[in-house]
Design an enzyme around this catalytic site. Structure first.
Site, short mmCIF file in Angstrom:
data_model
loop_
_atom_site.label_atom_id
_atom_site.label_comp_id
_atom_site.label_asym_id
_atom_site.label_seq_id
_atom_site.Cartn_x
_atom_site.Cartn_y
_atom_site.Cartn_z
N ARG A 29 0.82 -1.21 0.00
CA ARG A 29 0.00 0.00 0.00
C ARG A 29 0.86 1.27 0.00
NH1 ARG A 29 -0.43 -4.90 1.34
NH2 ARG A 29 0.06 -4.46 3.50
N THR A 30 1.88 1.29 0.85
CA THR A 30 2.73 2.48 0.92
C THR A 30 3.45 2.69 -0.41
OG1 THR A 30 3.02 2.52 3.31
CG2 THR A 30 4.83 3.40 2.01
N CYS A 62 -5.92 -2.57 8.33
CA CYS A 62 -4.74 -1.95 7.72
C CYS A 62 -5.11 -0.48 7.52
CB CYS A 62 -4.40 -2.60 6.38
SG CYS A 62 -3.06 -1.73 5.49
N ASN A 63 -4.43 0.40 8.25
CA ASN A 63 -4.75 1.83 8.14
C ASN A 63 -4.46 2.36 6.75
OD1 ASN A 63 -5.12 3.17 11.17
ND2 ASN A 63 -3.93 1.29 11.21
N THR A 64 -3.28 2.00 6.21
CA THR A 64 -2.85 2.55 4.92
C THR A 64 -3.85 2.19 3.82
OG1 THR A 64 -0.62 2.06 5.73
CG2 THR A 64 -0.80 2.90 3.49
N THR A 111 2.46 4.12 8.83
CA THR A 111 3.36 3.94 7.69
C THR A 111 3.57 5.29 7.01
OG1 THR A 111 1.58 3.61 6.09
CG2 THR A 111 2.43 1.64 7.20
N LYS A 113 7.32 -7.15 9.52
CA LYS A 113 6.74 -7.92 8.41
C LYS A 113 7.73 -8.96 7.87
CE LYS A 113 3.52 -4.32 6.68
NZ LYS A 113 2.23 -4.99 6.63
N CYS A 120 -0.91 2.18 12.58
CA CYS A 120 -0.58 1.10 11.63
C CYS A 120 -0.86 -0.17 12.41
CB CYS A 120 0.88 1.16 11.20
SG CYS A 120 1.47 -0.39 10.46
#
Lengths: 225, 225
Positions: A49-50, A83-85, A125, A164, A194
């Site tokens: 995502r980032t 998942c915040n992102t 993130t 991760k 996050c």
């Protein structure tokens, strides 16, 4: 049967488990049958995502939509996405489903506003920070918050990636000094913004210091069910 | 994408999480995207397995079949069911699916036989014990095993139910003395033959003493994927 919580997960797998564990812990139950039914999809191959937000890497949206379709078909009535992102794509996901799709950012900010919290730092993130997911809402609510500086943010991201990659201890050792530095400039509370962060900081259980976005999301889902 | 593991779970919810955690821990991965995709159904309202075996209570089979249908529709190619007692219905479940449905009892017994283990006690629900799920296979393989006596078995079942009711500490305090008693009569190894037991005994990590059926099942699933 109670309403089914659908977990759109795998971002990452450990954060998905953490959310599921928090569903169990926050549900008053005296036997198996009193727990809330859950369908969890943990598809870890959803693109990063980032990377997508920062450098236009492959969008994770199509794979998230595919997972959402599976959850809907399986009967999930309330969707959470630990998942915040990934909430950068929340609007597209929400309009594509009839299920009740909770928003981790909104729920966490509601908690911050209702408790009158200020001097709060966002631990998230680089994707979440650069996309202003938390800042836009906190500014609107006149909450005083702090964003880690670029060096600190780089360390936070390294910590998340270390976790991760399976190195939980390195993730912890990277993150803690940043938290001390932020306290030294007057930060009183931290948004665990996050979903890897409550897992990295599992041994520090000072509930007063941290606002755990995953926990707020899960409590909201349980209330709805 | 890698093959998808389907977890037919909720019996109980904590045991389902334990299996999912063991999938993550046993997968070599340096980032999210290298993990194995998992779809987990945790439907805790599946009727009590031991009650059905012992006293003809409502059969859990229909609800297990419904969960299996959802996993298949979602694309699961390898099914694991982290509940030993539920394997009383394994044959009916296996013939009803084209997915590869692993059998926790067979896999655990294979491990015992391949390691030449003897003097092993079966720690399991009263349903698993009365249905002879482990004993039939171990006898066939000439493995010397011990079944807890009726009083001990009652305490083991109380421990499992205490855990399911949310009292992990009581569950542990009930189970440990039975393990000491069994050691005193010459037991050298223990089958964790109920998926709640590795969760109850989480703080005792002596891998040599315990054969964790959940761990064996998960490793087999990862190998297959």
């Amino acid at each position: 049967m109670k309403k089914i919580i659908g977990v759109l997960g795998g971002m990452g797998p450990a954060a998905t488990l953490d959310a599921m564990e928090k569903i169990i812990k926050n549900t008053p139950a005296t036997c198996d049958q009193e727990h809330i039914p859950v369908i969890a999809i943990s598809f870890p191959d959803i693109p990063d995502r980032t990377a997508s937000i920062l450098s236009g890497g492959e969008s994770p949206l199509n794979k998230m939509l595919a997972a959402l379709r599976i959850l809907e078909a399986a009967g999930a009535q309330c969707i959470i996405m630990p998942c915040n992102t990934a909430h950068y794509w929340y609007d597209e996901l929400r309009v594509s489903t009839k299920a009740h799709f909770l928003n981790i950012i909104d729920i966490t900010c509601n908690k911050i506003v209702s408790e009158g919290v200020n001097n709060i730092a966002i631990l998230a993130t680089t994707g979440t920070i650069k996309a202003n997911l938390y800042q836009d809402r906190l500014r609107k609510e006149n909450v005083r918050f702090v964003i880690p500086d670029d060096i600190q943010q780089g360390v936070i991201m390294d910590s998340i990636l270390a976790y991760k990659s399976g190195d939980g201890e390195r993730a912890y050792q990277l993150l803690k000094p940043v938290i001390y530095q932020l306290k030294n400039i007057g930060v009183e509370r931290f948004i665990m913004g996050c979903t890897e962060i409550p897992v990295i900081l599992r041994k520090d259980c000072d509930k007063k210091e941290y606002i755990d976005a995953t926990e707020e999301l899960v409590r909201c889902a349980i209330d709805w069910c």
